[in-house]
Design an enzyme around this catalytic site. Structure first.
Site, PDB file in Angstrom:
ATOM      1  N   SER A 273       6.925 -39.981  18.440  1.00  0.00           N
ATOM      2  CA  SER A 273       7.738 -39.215  17.676  1.00  0.00           C
ATOM      3  C   SER A 273       7.224 -38.107  17.014  1.00  0.00           C
ATOM      4  O   SER A 273       7.766 -37.173  16.367  1.00  0.00           O
ATOM      5  CB  SER A 273       8.700 -39.912  16.541  1.00  0.00           C
ATOM      6  OG  SER A 273       9.828 -40.469  17.295  1.00  0.00           O
TER       7      SER A 273
ATOM      8  N   SER B 132      11.587 -38.590  17.618  1.00  0.00           N
ATOM      9  CA  SER B 132      12.475 -38.529  16.568  1.00  0.00           C
ATOM     10  C   SER B 132      12.229 -37.405  15.387  1.00  0.00           C
ATOM     11  O   SER B 132      12.878 -36.807  14.840  1.00  0.00           O
ATOM     12  CB  SER B 132      12.743 -39.601  15.862  1.00  0.00           C
ATOM     13  OG  SER B 132      11.437 -40.175  15.133  1.00  0.00           O
TER      14      SER B 132
ATOM     15  N   LYS C 118       9.672 -34.763   6.878  1.00  0.00           N
ATOM     16  CA  LYS C 118      10.447 -35.525   7.757  1.00  0.00           C
ATOM     17  C   LYS C 118      11.517 -36.426   6.716  1.00  0.00           C
ATOM     18  O   LYS C 118      11.155 -37.110   5.934  1.00  0.00           O
ATOM     19  CB  LYS C 118      10.065 -36.355   8.833  1.00  0.00           C
ATOM     20  CG  LYS C 118      10.860 -37.033   9.709  1.00  0.00           C
ATOM     21  CD  LYS C 118      10.174 -37.929  10.603  1.00  0.00           C
ATOM     22  CE  LYS C 118      11.116 -38.582  11.947  1.00  0.00           C
ATOM     23  NZ  LYS C 118      10.081 -39.430  12.727  1.00  0.00           N
TER      24      LYS C 118
HETATM   25  N1  GLN Z   1      11.552 -42.496  21.179  1.00  0.00           N
HETATM   26  C1  GLN Z   1      11.099 -43.769  20.714  1.00  0.00           C
HETATM   27  C2  GLN Z   1      12.145 -44.435  20.339  1.00  0.00           C
HETATM   28  O1  GLN Z   1      13.344 -44.092  20.442  1.00  0.00           O
HETATM   29  C3  GLN Z   1      10.039 -43.226  19.766  1.00  0.00           C
HETATM   30  C4  GLN Z   1      10.556 -42.998  18.536  1.00  0.00           C
HETATM   31  C5  GLN Z   1       9.756 -43.000  17.369  1.00  0.00           C
HETATM   32  O2  GLN Z   1       8.416 -42.815  17.464  1.00  0.00           O
HETATM   33  N2  GLN Z   1      10.148 -42.823  16.018  1.00  0.00           N
HETATM   34  O3  GLN Z   1      11.910 -45.381  19.772  1.00  0.00           O
END
Ligand code: GLN
Length: 497
Positions: free
Chosen positions: A187, A163, A80
């Site tokens: 994410s 994400s 990532k």
């Molecule tokens: N969807 C969540 C956010 O927008 C989690 C994102 C994540 O885990 N990096 O913060």
């Protein structure tokens, strides 16, 4: 290794074949590089560098020949683009860091390299890991002129989740056998669910955060994503472990071989089922698949026990106060002075900061910086931030109460299957609400995983979430692995891949 093509092989099969020298690391790397370049339409990769990858593969082949191979020698894997890497650009999918090269590798990257992993490239994600659909990206993927959302290989009109959407899409499409992800509020788990693969977010602190571009430091945690729990166990064994000099929040618990306990019987296992995870919010197709998975667990000898997580709904406001608060502080380092983007035009220092940040950050990132600065400001700190911290503690306590009656907790990962690209793009709150089932474990710092257990609307994959108590990753992986031995959802692939 079976007769199936290399991109249908598991991590276990690939590493065994590499060790037996049935196939070389160079051949495997070339196969995945070719596939990755053949599917630019998914937008999964933000950086590929054949020369860098093949140099790593050559070194792996030499170690395999010399008998000095690491546990994952020659296995190709993509990171990532939140992990910094010396050999590839590191952008967090932000204009702010477009083209940035780190002088060092993240601890996760160097640990996997020490185990023999060959890096295929960097994978797309939401900008600074803020998002649930991988639509918030500001860097052009490989083969494209402009920034583009990642597409779900099961239906390219849909999001892959976020994400870590690039990681999940790449694995589902066979562009990489495994990938790293990060999970601040879901994410790893949610994109794994949306793309029909397996992922685990370990206990907060299990894996070093050094070199992970920071979003919300008290929540950020790295983890592996792959097709199966067994593959995740092999990867996690190489990624986990204390890093006291570089990440003071890393746990002192030593790294384990997480694959050793995969074949424990589930006879008598108590699976906690929180009513709050099965209320109005969950869509019928997801519920059907989750119910069927729980039935399968009963067949495997587990007992379902009702537990309560009464503060589940509050996890959304609590998370969306704490995460932006930490983000507003973490992202203050991007000011155009030390690294990354700097505005070309400005009259004085203040304007340089302002223009740099205005140009460099996308809308969602700006929104969070503003919310974060607001909840931390004098007069609002007690009303919002401090209150959120208190509820966070209560949420963690609720889990400890629940674990008195059960060994693991099970429920959905997300209320629906993957939505259409654009459907929620202009509605941040709709995105936030979709995080409801992943946020509680994040706030409590507990390990959680996602495994594919069926299909819902539009033939899209559905993921089951398993949450364990602190440091119980081995148990979670075993519970998932037993399910995967009895079913074949994790082996299904999207058409054409
Ligand atoms: N969807 C969540 C956010 O927008 C989690 C994102 C994540 O885990 N990096 O913060």
């Amino acid at each position: 290794m079976s007769q199936a093509p290399l991109h249908h092989q598991s991590v276990r099969a690939l590493t065994t074949a590499l060790r037996q020298r049935d196939v070389s690391a160079t051949e495997v790397a070339q196969h995945f590089l070719a596939r990755s370049q053949a599917h630019p339409e998914l937008g999964a990769y933000l950086a590929i560098d054949e020369d860098a990858t093949l140099a790593q593969a050559k070194a792996a082949d030499m170690r395999l020949a010399a008998g000095t191979a690491g546990a994952l020698e020659g296995l190709p894997l993509a990171h990532k683009d939140i992990f910094v890497t010396k050999d590839f650009p590191s952008t967090a999918a932000s204009k702010m860091l477009a083209g940035y090269r780190s002088p060092f590798d993240a601890t996760v990257v160097s640990k996997l390299a020490d185990a023999g992993v060959v890096t295929l490239g960097k994978l797309s994600c939401d900008e600074f890991a803020m998002g649930s659909g991988n639509e918030n990206t500001a860097v052009a993927p490989v083969g494209a002129e402009a920034a583009a959302p990642v597409r779900n290989p099961w239906d390219t009109s849909r999001v892959p989740g976020g994400s870590s959407g690039g990681s999940a899409a790449a694995i589902a499409a066979g562009l990489a056998p495994a990938a790293t992800g990060t999970d601040t509020g879901g994410s790893i788990r949610q994109p794994a669910a949306f793309c029909g693969i397996t992922g685990i977010k370990p206990t907060y602190g299990r894996i070093s955060r050094h070199g992970m571009i920071a979003f919300a430091s008290s929540l950020d945690q790295a983890g592996p994503m792959a097709r199966s729990a067994e593959d995740c166990a092999l990867l996690l064994s190489a990624m986990a472990g204390p890093d006291p000099e570089r990440d003071s929040t890393s746990l002192s618990a030593p790294a384990e071989d997480f694959s050793l306990q995969l074949n424990q019987s589930l006879e008598g296992l108590r699976i906690g089922v929180p009513a709050e995870f099965f209320g109005d919010g969950i869509e019928a197709d997801v519920r059907t698949a989750i119910d069927a998975a729980l039935k399968e667990y009963e067949k495997l000898g587990a007992k379902l026990v009702p537990v309560a997580l009464p503060r589940t709904e509050l996890s959304i406001p609590v998370y969306y106060i704490i995460a932006p608060a930490e983000a507003s502080s973490n992202l203050s380092r991007f000011d155009g002075v030390k690294f990354g983007h700097r505005a070309k035009e400005y009259a004085d220092l203040q304007e340089m900061y302002t223009n740099t940040r205005t140009e460099g950050f996308g809308d969602e990132v700006k929104r969070r910086i503003m919310v974060g600065a607001y909840v931390l400001s004098h007069g609002y700190y007690d009303a919002y931030y401090l209150k959120a911290l208190k509820i966070r503690r209560i949420i963690a306590n609720d889990f400890q109460q629940a674990f008195k009656d059960c060994d693991v907790i099970a429920g959905p990962v997300a209320p629906s299957v993957a939505w259409k690209i654009g459907e929620k793009a202009d509605d941040p709150v709709a995105n936030y609400l979709a995080d409801i089932f992943t946020l509680p474990a994040s706030l409590a710092g507990l390990p959680g995983m996602s495994l594919p257990v069926g299909f819902g609307a539009g033939g899209m994959p559905v993921g089951l979430q398993l949450i364990g108590n602190y440091l119980q990753e081995s148990k979670l992986l075993n519970v998932a692995h037993r399910f995967q031995q009895a079913t074949d959802f994790h082996l299904q692939r999207p058409k054409g891949f």
